[in-house]
Each structure stands twice: as structure tokens, then as C-alpha cells.
Design a protein around this motif. Sequence first.
Motif, PDB file in Angstrom:
ATOM      1  N   LEU A  88       0.805  -1.218   0.000  1.00 50.30           N
ATOM      2  CA  LEU A  88       0.000   0.000   0.000  1.00 50.30           C
ATOM      3  C   LEU A  88       0.840   1.271   0.000  1.00 50.30           C
ATOM      4  CD1 LEU A  88      -2.706  -1.143   2.541  1.00 50.30           C
ATOM      5  CD2 LEU A  88      -2.992  -0.830   0.066  1.00 50.30           C
ATOM      6  N   LEU A  89       2.064   1.180   0.508  1.00 50.89           N
ATOM      7  CA  LEU A  89       2.979   2.321   0.530  1.00 50.89           C
ATOM      8  C   LEU A  89       4.314   1.919  -0.070  1.00 50.89           C
ATOM      9  CD1 LEU A  89       2.518   3.824   4.139  1.00 50.89           C
ATOM     10  CD2 LEU A  89       1.502   4.644   2.006  1.00 50.89           C
ATOM     11  N   ASN A  90       4.966   2.897  -0.673  1.00 51.44           N
ATOM     12  CA  ASN A  90       6.346   2.742  -1.115  1.00 51.44           C
ATOM     13  C   ASN A  90       7.228   3.540  -0.164  1.00 51.44           C
ATOM     14  OD1 ASN A  90       5.820   1.224  -3.476  1.00 51.44           O
ATOM     15  ND2 ASN A  90       5.185   3.086  -4.517  1.00 51.44           N
ATOM     16  N   ARG A  91       8.418   3.031   0.108  1.00 53.76           N
ATOM     17  CA  ARG A  91       9.355   3.711   1.002  1.00 53.76           C
ATOM     18  C   ARG A  91      10.618   4.065   0.226  1.00 53.76           C
ATOM     19  NH1 ARG A  91      10.338   0.112   5.495  1.00 53.76           N
ATOM     20  NH2 ARG A  91      11.522  -1.049   3.983  1.00 53.76           N
ATOM     21  N   GLU A  92      11.079   5.283   0.429  1.00 53.46           N
ATOM     22  CA  GLU A  92      12.316   5.765  -0.178  1.00 53.46           C
ATOM     23  C   GLU A  92      13.211   6.268   0.948  1.00 53.46           C
ATOM     24  OE1 GLU A  92      13.614   9.743  -2.672  1.00 53.46           O
ATOM     25  OE2 GLU A  92      11.567   9.040  -2.830  1.00 53.46           O
ATOM     26  N   THR A  93      14.486   5.966   0.865  1.00 51.26           N
ATOM     27  CA  THR A  93      15.430   6.438   1.873  1.00 51.26           C
ATOM     28  C   THR A  93      16.180   7.639   1.332  1.00 51.26           C
ATOM     29  OG1 THR A  93      15.681   4.205   2.725  1.00 51.26           O
ATOM     30  CG2 THR A  93      17.394   5.785   3.312  1.00 51.26           C
ATOM     31  N   ARG A  94      16.141   8.736   2.086  1.00 54.79           N
ATOM     32  CA  ARG A  94      16.898   9.956   1.759  1.00 54.79           C
ATOM     33  C   ARG A  94      17.758  10.292   2.972  1.00 54.79           C
ATOM     34  NH1 ARG A  94      12.213  13.975  -0.350  1.00 54.79           N
ATOM     35  NH2 ARG A  94      11.484  12.704  -2.110  1.00 54.79           N
ATOM     36  N   GLY A  95      19.001   9.890   2.914  1.00 51.86           N
ATOM     37  CA  GLY A  95      19.869  10.091   4.070  1.00 51.86           C
ATOM     38  C   GLY A  95      19.329   9.301   5.250  1.00 51.86           C
ATOM     39  N   GLN A  96      18.992  10.002   6.315  1.00 48.99           N
ATOM     40  CA  GLN A  96      18.445   9.350   7.509  1.00 48.99           C
ATOM     41  C   GLN A  96      16.918   9.297   7.501  1.00 48.99           C
ATOM     42  OE1 GLN A  96      20.209   9.143  11.007  1.00 48.99           O
ATOM     43  NE2 GLN A  96      22.161   8.937   9.977  1.00 48.99           N
ATOM     44  N   GLN A  97      16.311   9.951   6.528  1.00 47.97           N
ATOM     45  CA  GLN A  97      14.849   9.988   6.468  1.00 47.97           C
ATOM     46  C   GLN A  97      14.273   8.837   5.659  1.00 47.97           C
ATOM     47  OE1 GLN A  97      13.776  13.834   4.805  1.00 47.97           O
ATOM     48  NE2 GLN A  97      13.039  14.436   6.826  1.00 47.97           N
TER      49      GLN A  97
END
Length: 91
Positions: A53-62
Motif C-alpha cells: 500500500l505504501l512505497n518507502r524511499e530512503t533519503r539520508g536518515q529519512q
Amino acid sequence: MLALHVLADPTRRAILELVAREGAVAASAISAQFPCTPSAISQHLKCMVEAGLLNRETRGQQRIYRVALDGLDEVAKWLERTRWFAAQHSQ
């Protein structure tokens, strides 16, 4: 269907609505909107990613979350099939 099980929880439905409205939301911003602990929100987000249902993207520590439209399409198709079957029996 795992997505329907995940959406049975009102907090997860609210998270999905928030992310759909905002487009791309950091986990910390999601957590700030709910009375749950950040750890609990993290678990909700993990379940929602696993359910598609969700996609996750990593941006640095976020960790940034977006709605996975394919996952919503799957739920919508199931609902339409179920609605069609119910309509056949209600006449």
C-alpha cells in the motif's frame, strides 16, 4: 488479501489518507500526526509497505513514504469483483 487486513486498522487507514493527501511524507512527519509512539507508527508503516500500500524511499536518515497506486488498484479490483457478485445475487 493482506492489504485488506492492513486497512482494517483505523490508524493505518488514517496514515494512508494522510500520505495520499500530502504525496510524499517523512516518517517523522507521519508520527507527529498521531498519538502513538514513533515505534508504533514505524510498525504500521512497515506493515503497509509489506502489503503493497505504501512505497518507502530512503533519503539520508529519512524514510519517505508515498502511496503505492498498484496496491490501491488491487484493493479496488477486489471491491469491484465483490460488488459485481453481490449485485448478481441481489436482483
